[in-house]
Design a protein around this motif. Structure first.
Motif, PDB file in Angstrom:
ATOM      1  N   GLY A 144       0.828  -1.203   0.000  1.00  0.00           N
ATOM      2  CA  GLY A 144       0.000   0.000   0.000  1.00  0.00           C
ATOM      3  C   GLY A 144       0.855   1.241   0.000  1.00  0.00           C
ATOM      4  N   PRO A 145       0.242   2.424   0.230  1.00  0.00           N
ATOM      5  CA  PRO A 145       1.015   3.659   0.289  1.00  0.00           C
ATOM      6  C   PRO A 145       1.987   3.647   1.483  1.00  0.00           C
ATOM      7  N   ASP A 146       2.924   4.577   1.474  1.00  0.00           N
ATOM      8  CA  ASP A 146       4.023   4.665   2.443  1.00  0.00           C
ATOM      9  C   ASP A 146       5.041   3.563   2.164  1.00  0.00           C
ATOM     10  N   ASN A 166     -12.028   9.152   3.820  1.00  0.00           N
ATOM     11  CA  ASN A 166     -11.657   7.733   3.937  1.00  0.00           C
ATOM     12  C   ASN A 166     -10.906   7.304   2.685  1.00  0.00           C
ATOM     13  N   GLY A 167      -9.849   6.541   2.867  1.00  0.00           N
ATOM     14  CA  GLY A 167      -9.126   6.013   1.708  1.00  0.00           C
ATOM     15  C   GLY A 167      -8.161   6.994   1.073  1.00  0.00           C
ATOM     16  N   THR A 168      -8.017   8.209   1.641  1.00  0.00           N
ATOM     17  CA  THR A 168      -7.053   9.156   1.052  1.00  0.00           C
ATOM     18  C   THR A 168      -5.626   8.762   1.409  1.00  0.00           C
ATOM     19  N   ALA A 169      -5.454   8.042   2.545  1.00  0.00           N
ATOM     20  CA  ALA A 169      -4.124   7.630   3.029  1.00  0.00           C
ATOM     21  C   ALA A 169      -3.204   8.841   3.170  1.00  0.00           C
ATOM     22  N   THR A 170      -3.542   9.718   4.111  1.00  0.00           N
ATOM     23  CA  THR A 170      -2.728  10.910   4.377  1.00  0.00           C
ATOM     24  C   THR A 170      -1.414  10.496   5.026  1.00  0.00           C
ATOM     25  N   ALA A 178      -1.648  10.231  -0.290  1.00  0.00           N
ATOM     26  CA  ALA A 178      -1.010   9.346  -1.274  1.00  0.00           C
ATOM     27  C   ALA A 178      -2.028   8.580  -2.111  1.00  0.00           C
ATOM     28  N   ASN A 179      -3.005   7.982  -1.424  1.00  0.00           N
ATOM     29  CA  ASN A 179      -3.946   7.114  -2.146  1.00  0.00           C
ATOM     30  C   ASN A 179      -4.899   7.913  -3.036  1.00  0.00           C
ATOM     31  N   ALA A 180      -5.030   9.215  -2.742  1.00  0.00           N
ATOM     32  CA  ALA A 180      -5.862  10.098  -3.569  1.00  0.00           C
ATOM     33  C   ALA A 180      -4.998  10.820  -4.605  1.00  0.00           C
TER      34      ALA A 180
HETATM   35  C1  LIG Z   1      -6.874   3.194  -1.517  1.00  0.00           C
HETATM   36  O1  LIG Z   1      -7.998   3.337  -2.367  1.00  0.00           O
HETATM   37  C2  LIG Z   1      -8.637   2.114  -2.692  1.00  0.00           C
HETATM   38  C3  LIG Z   1      -9.788   2.417  -3.611  1.00  0.00           C
HETATM   39  O2  LIG Z   1      -9.434   3.361  -4.557  1.00  0.00           O
HETATM   40  C4  LIG Z   1      -9.155   1.466  -1.436  1.00  0.00           C
HETATM   41  O3  LIG Z   1      -9.706   0.205  -1.744  1.00  0.00           O
HETATM   42  C5  LIG Z   1      -8.025   1.271  -0.441  1.00  0.00           C
HETATM   43  O4  LIG Z   1      -8.542   0.823   0.787  1.00  0.00           O
HETATM   44  C6  LIG Z   1      -7.305   2.590  -0.192  1.00  0.00           C
HETATM   45  N1  LIG Z   1      -6.133   2.358   0.654  1.00  0.00           N
HETATM   46  C7  LIG Z   1      -5.846   3.101   1.702  1.00  0.00           C
HETATM   47  C8  LIG Z   1      -4.633   2.718   2.476  1.00  0.00           C
HETATM   48  O5  LIG Z   1      -6.505   4.045   2.041  1.00  0.00           O
END
Ligand SMILES: *[C@@H]1O[C@H](CO)[C@@H](O)[C@H](O)[C@H]1NC(C)=O
Ligand SMILES: *[C@@H]1O[C@H](CO)[C@@H](O)[C@H](O)[C@H]1NC(C)=O
Ligand SMILES: *[C@@H]1O[C@H](CO)[C@@H](O)[C@H](O)[C@H]1NC(C)=O
Ligand SMILES: *[C@@H]1O[C@H](CO)[C@@H](O)[C@H](O)[C@H]1NC(C)=O
Ligand SMILES: *[C@@H]1O[C@H](CO)[C@@H](O)[C@H](O)[C@H]1NC(C)=O
Ligand SMILES: *[C@@H]1O[C@H](CO)[C@@H](O)[C@H](O)[C@H]1NC(C)=O
Length: 444
Positions: free
Chosen positions: A89-91, A372-376, A395-397
């Motif tokens: 994943g990110p990081d 949610n899911g932006t992964a700051t 990162a995830n956004a």
């Molecule tokens: C990153 O985004 C995807 C969907 O686009 C999601 O399924 C996933 O959980 C997200 N990951 C994190 C670490 O937020």
């Protein structure tokens, strides 16, 4: 017909590369915007793509209102890498500090974790997105370099290596030839790691100088139930490091020391800890005989947190801003002069129409959801025209979130800068799981 089109497209791509002179990944600078002059630009924010095929620094202009405009991608002449994690994943680097700007030194330094090198750039003070490599990338003398510290003077850069050959190493900065390895500064952490390392548990996190510059400090996450530690070396006046480090574990509920941010004027560190929230390390106190942080040290929970790993400090607000990769929430934290850490609370009217009735006031803990899911992940604070702004790599956004900090407890999201679109349109690879780092430079 299909294959004809594919061939034509491939040929077209080849021709474009020929026109540019070099394959895209080898070009020095890729412009992401065109502009006639740098007038109105107050500074720049930088992070890196950390791509295994070629690492690029991404530079964005900071305008007078604190907002960002993507400016360019500059080749770092080295490769990115991703640590071993499940799920991936990110990081990628399990780290803060992979990219570091120094206003005093007028330089930017970045790690190339897949090449075991560090690249240094000079920053054009009147056009800070315009960075120029100084010399050639130098060996980090270890494996998987993932974090950098720059001394206050900007004359000394130290790296944290997190792979099979792990530990710290320092360089002096020569404005013409670049980074020059300093004698007597390579020190091992003797971690049993691989290259790339596995993590986040058991991986290295961050490297910083103490506020007075007399110590170099690296953080290492534990593998629960074994807590991690910070490693503290004394720095001699000639720049050499003490032969051994002092290992200090967080207070018992802490476990995973991640980013370290100096608590100004206190000889102490705020250390994010994805196991609990954050730890305070009181460096003025001798650790307990078992190596646990003593004095006014503590471990402070953030309720509902998932993985609080990155931090920065705003001088104007007197508060810290912590990001959580799991919840996508920014948390504002105060550390008082007794080293007591707490989430900033603001009294807000429960019923807006009845603000005068104290009974109707409720305390709100100052947390700012970024989605949610932006992964700051990585973040940094810049002072622009007397106002502070927080820059958060979501990162995830594949975006940078810009928050204005007009008053304590009043952070406001003012911009979400998408970078994937423009970077891909320019022909470069960008991956939410690889991007890392956030550092700012502001024109004096
Ligand atoms: C990153 O985004 C995807 C969907 O686009 C999601 O399924 C996933 O959980 C997200 N990951 C994190 C670490 O937020
Ligand atoms: C190092 O880690 C490997 C893999 O986890 C393990 O097999 C080995 O025993 C460890 N070595 C030491 C000296 O702890
Ligand atoms: C720096 O000082 C230390 C101790 O004071 C000494 O051992 C070391 O040799 C010196 N290094 C250099 C490069 O002068
Ligand atoms: C450093 O550590 C080594 C190995 O534990 C020990 O032999 C040595 O005496 C230590 N040196 C100092 C200056 O504490
Ligand atoms: C170290 O000692 C302190 C008290 O002095 C105790 O609270 C802590 O649990 C101990 N830590 C370990 C790892 O044994
Ligand atoms: C985000 O996730 C949390 C926990 O899973 C949930 O309570 C919340 O409603 C979600 N927020 C949004 C905006 O989806």
């Amino acid at each position: 017909m299909k294959s004809f089109t594919a061939t034509t497209l491939a040929f077209l791509g080849y021709s474009l590369a020929l026109v540019a002179g070099l394959p895209l990944q080898d070009r020095t600078t890729v412009h992401l915007r065109s502009r006639d002059s740098s007038s109105g630009v107050q500074g720049a924010a930088y992070f890196m793509t950390n791509e295994p095929t070629g690492n690029f620094v991404i530079a964005a202009d900071i305008g007078s209102d604190g907002t960002l405009t993507l400016n360019r991608a500059v080749v770092a002449s080295g490769l990115g890498s991703h640590g071993v994690s499940n799920p991936i994943g990110p990081d990628a680097l399990f780290a803060q500090g992979s990219v570091k700007a120094s206003a005093a030194g007028g330089i930017l330094a970045v790690v190339n974790p897949g090449s075991n090198t560090i690249s240094a750039f000079s920053i054009n003070p009147s056009d800070p997105s315009a960075i120029t490599m100084i010399g050639e990338p130098v060996s980090s003398e270890g494996e998987f370099p993932m974090s950098l510290a720059v001394s206050d003077s900007g004359n000394m850069v130290c790296v944290l290596n997190g792979g099979a050959v792990n530990g710290v190493n320092c360089f002096s900065v020569n404005k013409q030839s670049g980074l020059v390895s300093m004698p007597n500064s390579f020190r091992s952490l003797e971690l049993n790691q691989t290259t790339p390392p596995s993590g986040p548990p058991g991986s290295t996190s961050h490297i910083v100088f103490s506020e007075d510059g007399s110590q170099l400090i690296a953080s290492v996450k534990g593998i629960p139930p074994t807590p991690g530690f910070i490693a503290v070396w004394d720095i001699d006046s000639n720049g050499s490091l003490s032969p051994n480090f002092t290992s200090i574990a967080p207070q018992p509920t802490g476990a995973l020391p991640f980013s370290m941010t100096v608590v100004p004027g206190e000889n102490a560190l705020l250390v994010t800890d994805p196991g609990v929230g954050f730890d305070i390390f009181d460096l003025s106190a001798q650790p307990d005989t078992n190596g646990t942080a003593a004095g006014k040290s503590s471990a402070v929970p953030i309720d509902g947190q998932s993985a609080t790993c990155w931090s920065s400090f705003s001088n104007k607000m007197g508060n810290f801003y912590l990001t959580d990769i799991g919840t996508g929430i920014v948390t504002e934290v105060n550390v008082d002069n007794n080293l007591k850490g707490s989430i900033v609370q603001v009294w807000a009217p429960a019923i807006p129409q009845r603000t005068t009735e104290l009974a109707q006031l409720t305390a709100a803990l100052q947390q700012y959801p970024q989605g949610n899911g932006t992964a700051t992940i990585d973040n940094d604070v810049a002072t622009v025209n007397g106002n502070d702004f927080l820059y958060v790599l979501a990162a995830n956004a594949t975006s940078v979130h810009v928050l204005s900090l007009p008053a304590p407890g009043q952070a406001q999201l003012i911009q979400t800068l998408d970078f994937a679109g423009p970077i891909q349109a320019a022909g470069l690879t960008i991956n939410p799981n690889n991007v890392q780092g956030m550092t700012v430079f502001v024109t004096a």
